[in-house]
Scaffold this motif. Structure first.
Motif, PDB file in Angstrom:
ATOM      1  N   ASP A 236       1.899  -4.061  32.607  1.00 15.23           N
ATOM      2  CA  ASP A 236       2.866  -3.020  32.901  1.00 15.23           C
ATOM      3  C   ASP A 236       3.136  -2.170  31.659  1.00 15.23           C
ATOM      4  OD1 ASP A 236       5.589  -4.228  31.587  1.00 15.23           O
ATOM      5  OD2 ASP A 236       4.334  -5.808  32.440  1.00 15.23           O
ATOM      6  N   PRO A 237       3.572  -0.919  31.830  1.00 19.56           N
ATOM      7  CA  PRO A 237       3.788  -0.015  30.688  1.00 19.56           C
ATOM      8  C   PRO A 237       4.769  -0.570  29.656  1.00 19.56           C
ATOM      9  CG  PRO A 237       3.808   1.221  32.752  1.00 19.56           C
ATOM     10  CD  PRO A 237       3.776  -0.229  33.121  1.00 19.56           C
ATOM     11  N   GLU A 238       5.790  -1.310  30.097  1.00 15.51           N
ATOM     12  CA  GLU A 238       6.763  -1.849  29.147  1.00 15.51           C
ATOM     13  C   GLU A 238       6.110  -2.858  28.209  1.00 15.51           C
ATOM     14  OE1 GLU A 238       7.152  -1.717  32.369  1.00 15.51           O
ATOM     15  OE2 GLU A 238       8.735  -0.195  32.616  1.00 15.51           O
ATOM     16  N   THR A 239       5.255  -3.731  28.749  1.00 15.03           N
ATOM     17  CA  THR A 239       4.578  -4.718  27.911  1.00 15.03           C
ATOM     18  C   THR A 239       3.605  -4.053  26.957  1.00 15.03           C
ATOM     19  OG1 THR A 239       4.779  -6.378  29.672  1.00 15.03           O
ATOM     20  CG2 THR A 239       3.166  -6.806  27.931  1.00 15.03           C
ATOM     21  N   ILE A 240       2.877  -3.057  27.442  1.00 18.53           N
ATOM     22  CA  ILE A 240       1.943  -2.340  26.573  1.00 18.53           C
ATOM     23  C   ILE A 240       2.697  -1.639  25.445  1.00 18.53           C
ATOM     24  CG2 ILE A 240       0.302  -0.424  26.479  1.00 18.53           C
ATOM     25  CD1 ILE A 240      -0.592  -1.173  29.289  1.00 18.53           C
ATOM     26  N   ALA A 241       3.860  -1.066  25.761  1.00 22.20           N
ATOM     27  CA  ALA A 241       4.672  -0.423  24.723  1.00 22.20           C
ATOM     28  C   ALA A 241       5.136  -1.443  23.688  1.00 22.20           C
ATOM     29  CB  ALA A 241       5.876   0.271  25.360  1.00 22.20           C
ATOM     30  N   THR A 242       5.467  -2.651  24.136  1.00 22.63           N
ATOM     31  CA  THR A 242       5.862  -3.710  23.210  1.00 22.63           C
ATOM     32  C   THR A 242       4.715  -4.078  22.281  1.00 22.63           C
ATOM     33  OG1 THR A 242       7.454  -4.624  24.795  1.00 22.63           O
ATOM     34  CG2 THR A 242       6.699  -6.093  23.042  1.00 22.63           C
ATOM     35  N   LEU A 243       3.507  -4.165  22.842  1.00 25.64           N
ATOM     36  CA  LEU A 243       2.336  -4.486  22.026  1.00 25.64           C
ATOM     37  C   LEU A 243       2.089  -3.410  20.976  1.00 25.64           C
ATOM     38  CD1 LEU A 243      -0.120  -5.818  24.777  1.00 25.64           C
ATOM     39  CD2 LEU A 243       1.054  -7.158  23.026  1.00 25.64           C
ATOM     40  N   ARG A 244       2.162  -2.151  21.372  1.00 28.50           N
ATOM     41  CA  ARG A 244       1.902  -1.065  20.423  1.00 28.50           C
ATOM     42  C   ARG A 244       2.981  -1.021  19.333  1.00 28.50           C
ATOM     43  NH1 ARG A 244      -2.315   1.702  22.051  1.00 28.50           N
ATOM     44  NH2 ARG A 244      -2.850   1.879  24.282  1.00 28.50           N
ATOM     45  N   ALA A 245       4.227  -1.252  19.721  1.00 30.04           N
ATOM     46  CA  ALA A 245       5.305  -1.267  18.723  1.00 30.04           C
ATOM     47  C   ALA A 245       5.118  -2.414  17.737  1.00 30.04           C
ATOM     48  CB  ALA A 245       6.660  -1.379  19.429  1.00 30.04           C
ATOM     49  N   LEU A 298      -1.719 -11.587  12.841  1.00 32.50           N
ATOM     50  CA  LEU A 298      -1.427 -10.562  13.848  1.00 32.50           C
ATOM     51  C   LEU A 298      -1.472 -11.154  15.256  1.00 32.50           C
ATOM     52  CD1 LEU A 298      -0.899  -7.687  14.738  1.00 32.50           C
ATOM     53  CD2 LEU A 298      -3.365  -7.242  14.574  1.00 32.50           C
ATOM     54  N   GLU A 299      -2.454 -11.992  15.522  1.00 36.93           N
ATOM     55  CA  GLU A 299      -2.538 -12.618  16.845  1.00 36.93           C
ATOM     56  C   GLU A 299      -1.262 -13.394  17.156  1.00 36.93           C
ATOM     57  OE1 GLU A 299      -6.053 -14.972  16.663  1.00 36.93           O
ATOM     58  OE2 GLU A 299      -7.390 -13.329  17.267  1.00 36.93           O
ATOM     59  N   GLN A 300      -0.786 -14.177  16.182  1.00 35.79           N
ATOM     60  CA  GLN A 300       0.431 -14.950  16.409  1.00 35.79           C
ATOM     61  C   GLN A 300       1.643 -14.045  16.605  1.00 35.79           C
ATOM     62  OE1 GLN A 300       0.502 -18.418  16.740  1.00 35.79           O
ATOM     63  NE2 GLN A 300       2.485 -17.818  17.583  1.00 35.79           N
ATOM     64  N   THR A 301       1.700 -12.945  15.857  1.00 37.88           N
ATOM     65  CA  THR A 301       2.809 -11.999  15.995  1.00 37.88           C
ATOM     66  C   THR A 301       2.835 -11.382  17.386  1.00 37.88           C
ATOM     67  OG1 THR A 301       2.697 -11.476  13.627  1.00 37.88           O
ATOM     68  CG2 THR A 301       3.851  -9.910  15.042  1.00 37.88           C
ATOM     69  N   LEU A 302       1.663 -10.998  17.892  1.00 42.13           N
ATOM     70  CA  LEU A 302       1.586 -10.402  19.230  1.00 42.13           C
ATOM     71  C   LEU A 302       1.964 -11.419  20.310  1.00 42.13           C
ATOM     72  CD1 LEU A 302      -1.716  -8.349  18.854  1.00 42.13           C
ATOM     73  CD2 LEU A 302       0.599  -7.421  19.062  1.00 42.13           C
ATOM     74  N   MET A 303       1.513 -12.659  20.165  1.00 44.01           N
ATOM     75  CA  MET A 303       1.820 -13.686  21.165  1.00 44.01           C
ATOM     76  C   MET A 303       3.303 -14.072  21.137  1.00 44.01           C
ATOM     77  SD  MET A 303      -1.570 -16.159  21.288  1.00 44.01           S
ATOM     78  CE  MET A 303      -1.654 -16.495  19.515  1.00 44.01           C
ATOM     79  N   ASP A 304       3.926 -13.959  19.964  1.00 41.16           N
ATOM     80  CA  ASP A 304       5.375 -14.193  19.892  1.00 41.16           C
ATOM     81  C   ASP A 304       6.143 -13.061  20.561  1.00 41.16           C
ATOM     82  OD1 ASP A 304       4.969 -16.539  18.518  1.00 41.16           O
ATOM     83  OD2 ASP A 304       5.274 -15.655  16.526  1.00 41.16           O
ATOM     84  N   ALA A 305       5.622 -11.843  20.453  1.00 38.82           N
ATOM     85  CA  ALA A 305       6.305 -10.684  21.034  1.00 38.82           C
ATOM     86  C   ALA A 305       6.188 -10.645  22.546  1.00 38.82           C
ATOM     87  CB  ALA A 305       5.741  -9.390  20.432  1.00 38.82           C
ATOM     88  N   VAL A 306       5.059 -11.138  23.076  1.00 40.49           N
ATOM     89  CA  VAL A 306       4.817 -11.118  24.525  1.00 40.49           C
ATOM     90  C   VAL A 306       4.492 -12.544  24.971  1.00 40.49           C
ATOM     91  CG1 VAL A 306       3.421 -10.177  26.395  1.00 40.49           C
ATOM     92  CG2 VAL A 306       3.975  -8.750  24.409  1.00 40.49           C
TER      93      VAL A 306
END
Length: 332
Positions: A236-245, A298-306
C-alpha cells in the motif's frame, strides 16, 4: 507517620491494579487467527440456528435470505481456518518462500460463496415476489435476528483488530463478510417492520432482493482483492512511503561527504508477509566487508520500520546500474 506512608503506598499500588484491570491490557491481548476462526465457526452455527428459527416462525423471505447467508459464513470460516493453517506452515524445500499466499484462496473462495448465496436468494425472492405470502410472529423473529446480529458484530470487531495485528487477509475477509451480514440484518429488520405497518407484502421479497445485491457487491470485492494478492500486488502507498522515508533517514545519518543512493525498489505482499527489493549504490572504494555491514544495518532498519517485511538489497558501486532493469526496458 509510617502508617500514613504505608497507606499511601498501598493506595498507589491499588490504583495501578485497578488501572490495569479496567484497561484489561487490551493492546497486549491478542488471539491467533486460528483461534478466532474457530470462534467464527461456532458463531456461524449459532446464527444459523437463530436466523433459521426467525425465518421459520415469521415466514419472511428477508429473514430466510439472511439465514441462508449464515451458511456461507460457516463454510467461509471453515475454509479460512484450513487456509490459515496452511499459511502458517514454515518454508520447505518445495515452497522456499513459505505458504503465505494460501490466505488469498480463502478470500477468493469466500467471495465466490457469497455470490452463489446471492444468486440463490435472488431466485427464491423472485418466486415470492410473484406469489406474496403473509408474515407471522414478527416479534419473536425480529428478536432472534437482532440477537444473532449482536454475535456477528462482536466477532467482526475482534476479527478486524486481529487482521490489523496479524496482517491477515483471511481474517479481514471474514470480518467484512460478517459486517455485511450485520448491515443486511439491520436492513431486514427495518424492512419487515415497514411490511408490518404498511401491509405491503411485496416489500418483503423486494427487500430480500436488495440483500442479495448488497452481498454480491461484497463478494465481487473479495474476489478482486484475492486476485490482486495472487498477482503480487505492490504494498500500500503508506507502507511504501514509510520505506522511502526510512531510506532517506538512513542516508542522512551517514558521515558528511558520504555518497549513497537507492533505486529500483519493488514491493509485493504475500498473505501476512511483505517483501521489498532494492539497489543500494555505495562508493566503489569501500571494502566489501564495509559495504556488506552497511547493507545489513539498512536491512534491519527497514524491517524494524515495517513489521513483517523481508527485504533483499543488491549492492552496486556508484555510477553502475543493474543489468536486470535495462533488460526489462529493452524487451518491453
Amino acid at each position: 507517620m509510617e502508617a500514613a506512608l504505608d497507606n499511601s503506598i498501598a493506595d498507589a499500588d491499588l490504583c495501578r491494579i485497578l488501572a490495569d484491570f479496567y484497561r484489561l491490557r487490551l493492546p497486549r491481548m491478542t488471539f491467533t487467527p486460528k483461534t478466532l476462526l474457530r470462534v467464527s465457526v461456532a458463531v456461524a452455527l449459532i446464527t444459523i440456528l437463530l436466523k433459521g428459527l426467525a425465518g421459520y416462525v415469521t415466514n419472511s423471505m428477508g429473514l430466510i435470505s439472511d439465514a441462508m447467508e449464515s451458511f456461507v459464513n460457516l463454510a467461509s470460516a471453515m475454509f479460512a481456518l484450513g487456509m490459515v493453517t496452511i499459511a502458517s506452515r514454515p518454508a520447505d524445500e518445495d515452497h522456499p518462500y513459505g505458504h503465505h499466499k494460501a490466505e488469498y484462496f480463502s478470500s477468493g473462495f469466500e467471495g465466490i460463496l457469497i455470490v452463489g448465496a446471492a444468486a440463490a436468494i435472488l431466485w427464491v425472492s423472485v418466486q415470492r415476489l410473484l406469489a406474496p405470502q403473509p408474515l407471522e410472529q414478527l416479534g419473536w423473529g425480529l428478536g432472534l435476528s437482532v440477537i444473532s446480529s449482536g454475535f456477528n458484530a462482536a466477532l467482526a470487531f475482534a476479527l478486524f483488530r486481529a487482521a490489523r495485528t496479524h496482517r491477515s487477509i483471511a481474517l479481514e475477509a471474514d470480518a467484512r463478510h460478517l459486517m455485511t451480514d450485520v448491515w443486511t440484518s439491520a436492513g431486514v429488520v427495518v424492512g419487515i417492520a415497514a411490511v408490518h405497518f404498511s401491509g405491503w407484502l411485496w416489500l418483503d421479497p423486494v427487500l430480500a432482493i436488495g440483500v442479495a445485491l448488497n452481498i454480491v457487491r461484497e463478494g465481487v470485492r473479495l474476489v478482486w482483492r484475492s486476485s490482486q494478492g495472487l498477482m503480487d500486488e505492490a504494498l500500500d502507498p503508506e507502507t511504501i512511503a514509510t520505506l522511502r522515508a526510512t531510506l532517506d533517514q538512513f542516508a542522512a545519518r551517514m558521515p558528511e561527504g558520504t555518497r549513497m543512493r537507492f533505486d529500483d525498489m519493488v514491493t509485493r505482499r504475500a498473505g501476512q508477509r511483505r517483501f521489498a527489493d532494492l539497489h543500494m549504490h555505495v562508493p566503489g572504494e569501500w571494502t566489501l566487508q564495509h559495504a556488506a555491514a552497511m547493507r545489513d544495518e539498512l536491512e534491519q532498519t527497514l524491517m524494524d520500520a515495517v513489521p513483517g517485511l523481508r527485504v533483499t538489497i543488491q549492492l552496486l558501486p556508484l555510477g553502475m546500474e543493474a543489468r536486470g532493469p535495462r533488460i526489462e526496458e529493452e524487451t518491453a
